[in-house]
Design a protein around this motif. Structure first.
Motif, short mmCIF file in Angstrom:
data_model
loop_
_atom_site.label_atom_id
_atom_site.label_comp_id
_atom_site.label_asym_id
_atom_site.label_seq_id
_atom_site.Cartn_x
_atom_site.Cartn_y
_atom_site.Cartn_z
N LEU A 119 8.79 -5.95 120.34
CA LEU A 119 9.56 -6.28 121.54
C LEU A 119 10.43 -7.51 121.29
CD1 LEU A 119 6.65 -6.03 124.15
CD2 LEU A 119 8.25 -4.22 123.53
N MET A 120 11.47 -7.64 122.10
CA MET A 120 12.30 -8.85 122.10
C MET A 120 12.50 -9.28 123.55
SD MET A 120 14.05 -11.20 120.61
CE MET A 120 14.26 -10.65 118.92
N SER A 121 12.39 -10.56 123.79
CA SER A 121 12.59 -11.10 125.13
C SER A 121 13.58 -12.25 125.07
CB SER A 121 11.25 -11.58 125.72
OG SER A 121 11.45 -12.18 126.98
N GLU A 122 14.76 -12.04 125.67
CA GLU A 122 15.71 -13.14 125.77
C GLU A 122 15.14 -14.19 126.72
OE1 GLU A 122 18.09 -13.15 123.76
OE2 GLU A 122 18.12 -11.05 123.16
N LYS A 123 15.58 -15.41 126.59
CA LYS A 123 15.01 -16.51 127.36
C LYS A 123 15.09 -16.21 128.86
CE LYS A 123 15.03 -21.55 127.68
NZ LYS A 123 15.67 -22.81 127.19
N GLY A 124 13.91 -16.13 129.49
CA GLY A 124 13.83 -15.89 130.92
C GLY A 124 14.05 -14.45 131.34
N GLU A 125 14.18 -13.53 130.37
CA GLU A 125 14.45 -12.13 130.69
C GLU A 125 13.22 -11.26 130.42
OE1 GLU A 125 17.19 -11.05 132.07
OE2 GLU A 125 18.17 -13.02 132.02
N THR A 126 13.26 -10.03 130.95
CA THR A 126 12.19 -9.06 130.73
C THR A 126 12.23 -8.54 129.30
OG1 THR A 126 12.27 -8.38 133.05
CG2 THR A 126 11.20 -6.87 131.50
N PRO A 127 11.10 -8.43 128.62
CA PRO A 127 11.11 -7.92 127.24
C PRO A 127 11.62 -6.48 127.17
CG PRO A 127 9.02 -8.99 127.76
CD PRO A 127 9.76 -8.84 129.05
N TYR A 128 12.28 -6.16 126.07
CA TYR A 128 12.70 -4.79 125.83
C TYR A 128 12.18 -4.34 124.47
CZ TYR A 128 16.46 -7.04 123.09
OH TYR A 128 17.17 -7.79 122.19
N VAL A 129 12.11 -3.02 124.29
CA VAL A 129 11.52 -2.44 123.09
C VAL A 129 12.57 -2.37 121.98
CG1 VAL A 129 10.28 -0.47 122.11
CG2 VAL A 129 9.98 -1.06 124.53
N ARG A 130 12.28 -2.97 120.85
CA ARG A 130 13.17 -2.89 119.69
C ARG A 130 12.80 -1.70 118.80
NH1 ARG A 130 13.76 -8.46 116.62
NH2 ARG A 130 15.47 -7.28 115.70
N SER A 131 11.51 -1.52 118.55
CA SER A 131 11.08 -0.43 117.68
C SER A 131 9.59 -0.18 117.86
CB SER A 131 11.36 -0.76 116.20
OG SER A 131 10.60 -1.88 115.79
N ASN A 139 12.09 -18.00 118.91
CA ASN A 139 13.20 -18.18 117.98
C ASN A 139 14.03 -19.41 118.34
OD1 ASN A 139 12.51 -15.66 116.67
ND2 ASN A 139 13.42 -14.63 118.44
N ASP A 140 14.93 -19.80 117.45
CA ASP A 140 15.74 -21.00 117.66
C ASP A 140 16.61 -20.92 118.90
OD1 ASP A 140 14.66 -22.07 115.37
OD2 ASP A 140 16.31 -21.43 114.07
N ASP A 141 17.05 -19.70 119.26
CA ASP A 141 17.92 -19.56 120.43
C ASP A 141 17.14 -19.44 121.74
OD1 ASP A 141 16.80 -17.09 120.11
OD2 ASP A 141 18.69 -15.98 119.95
N GLY A 142 15.82 -19.59 121.68
CA GLY A 142 15.00 -19.52 122.88
C GLY A 142 14.44 -18.14 123.17
N SER A 143 14.91 -17.13 122.45
CA SER A 143 14.37 -15.79 122.63
C SER A 143 12.97 -15.71 122.01
CB SER A 143 15.29 -14.75 121.99
OG SER A 143 15.37 -14.95 120.59
N GLN A 144 12.26 -14.65 122.33
CA GLN A 144 10.89 -14.51 121.85
C GLN A 144 10.70 -13.12 121.24
OE1 GLN A 144 7.70 -14.60 124.82
NE2 GLN A 144 6.55 -15.99 123.52
N SER A 145 10.20 -13.09 120.01
CA SER A 145 9.85 -11.83 119.35
C SER A 145 8.36 -11.59 119.57
CB SER A 145 10.15 -11.90 117.85
OG SER A 145 11.53 -12.14 117.62
N ILE A 146 8.03 -10.38 120.02
CA ILE A 146 6.64 -10.04 120.35
C ILE A 146 6.23 -8.79 119.58
CG2 ILE A 146 5.02 -9.45 122.19
CD1 ILE A 146 7.02 -10.76 124.16
#
Length: 225
Positions: free
Chosen positions: A23-35, A105-112
Motif C-alpha cells: 500500500l501507499m498512503s500520501e500524507k493525510g490521505e487514505t491508503p491505496y493499493v499499489r500491488s 518516506n522523505d516526502d511524508g508519504s507512507q509505504s505499507i
C-alpha cells in the motif's frame, strides 16, 4: 466481519504459500493499493495496479475491512507490527498470521506492506468480482491436508501396527507418540483449524450459493480442536 484470533503463533516454513499487499498512503490521505503478491517456494506472482484504488475497490468487504484494521493500528511513523494470531476468512480462502511494516518516506508519504504468512485456498476469493481475478488459482490446500495426515494419522497407524505385531509395548509406544504430538500441539492445532475453516467455507458456499455475500459477512467463532 470475519476477523478472528487464534492463540497459536507457530512459524510457518518457506514452502507455505503467502500473500502480500503493498500500500501507499500520501500524507493525510487514505491508503491505496499499489500491488499484491502471491509467493510460494516455486513462484512469485506480482500484480500491480495502474490506478490509485483504495482497499474497498480492490478487495471483497471482509478482506478490505480486515486490512483496514491492520492499517488503523499504525501510528503514522515508521514501525513494524506483528499479528501472528490474526485470521481473515471468506468462503474459499483463509489468510493467517499478519506482519505489517510501515515506512515514512522523505516526502511524508507512507509505504505499507502487509504480509500474511499463510494463504490457504484460492486467492481470487479475496478480490471484488469487478477487479477481474478468477478464484481458480492453484493453492496448497491439499499439501496442508496431507501434512495434517502425516503428522497425526500415519504415526498413529505405525504405533498400532507395531503393537499389533508385538514389536513394541502398546503403553510405552502410545506414551512416546503422545509426547511427540504434545511437542507440536500448537502447530498441529493450527494446521487442523485452517483446513477445517477452508472446508467449512466451501460447504457453506455450496449449500447457499445464492447467499454467498451474506455468508461472507457472518462472523465465526473458533471451536476447540
Amino acid at each position: 466481519m470475519n476477523v478472528v484470533a487464534m492463540t497459536d503463533s507457530t512459524e510457518t516454513g518457506e514452502d507455505q504459500q503467502r500473500f502480500i499487499v503493498n500500500l501507499m498512503s500520501e500524507k493525510g490521505e487514505t491508503p491505496y493499493v499499489r500491488s499484491c503478491e502471491v509467493v510460494s517456494s516455486a513462484f512469485r506472482n506480482r500484480t500491480s495496479f495502474v490506478n490509485t484504488m483504495p482497499l474497498e475497490e480492490v478487495f471483497c468487504d471482509p478482506i478490505a475491512e480486515g486490512l483496514n484494521d491492520c492499517v488503523n493500528l499504525l501510528s503514522g511513523e515508521t514501525q513494524v507490527i506483528s499479528l501472528p494470531s490474526l485470521i481473515l476468512e471468506v468462503p474459499g480462502l483463509v489468510l493467517a498470521g499478519a506482519h505489517v511494516l510501515a515506512t515514512v518516506n522523505d516526502d511524508g508519504s507512507q509505504s505499507i506492506i502487509i504480509r500474511f504468512r499463510i494463504s490457504l485456498g484460492g486467492i481470487g476469493y479475496a478480490f471484488r468480482p469487478d477487479v477481474g481475478f478468477g478464484a481458480g488459482l492453484e493453492d496448497l490446500t491439499r499439501e496442508v491436508s496431507a501434512q495434517v495426515l502425516t503428522d497425526l494419522a500415519l504415526p498413529l497407524l505405525n504405533v498400532l501396527s507395531a503393537t499389533e505385531a508385538g514389536l513394541v509395548d502398546a503403553e510405552s509406544a502410545i506414551g512416546s507418540l503422545s509426547q511427540q504430538l504434545a511437542d507440536r500441539v500448537h502447530e498441529i492445532r493450527f494446521q487442523i483449524e485452517l483446513v477445517k475453516r477452508y472446508t467449512d467455507g466451501l460447504e457453506r458456499q455450496r449449500n447457499n450459493p445464492q447467499g454467498a455475500d451474506a455468508v461472507k459477512d457472518q462472523p465465526r467463532r473458533l471451536s476447540s480442536c
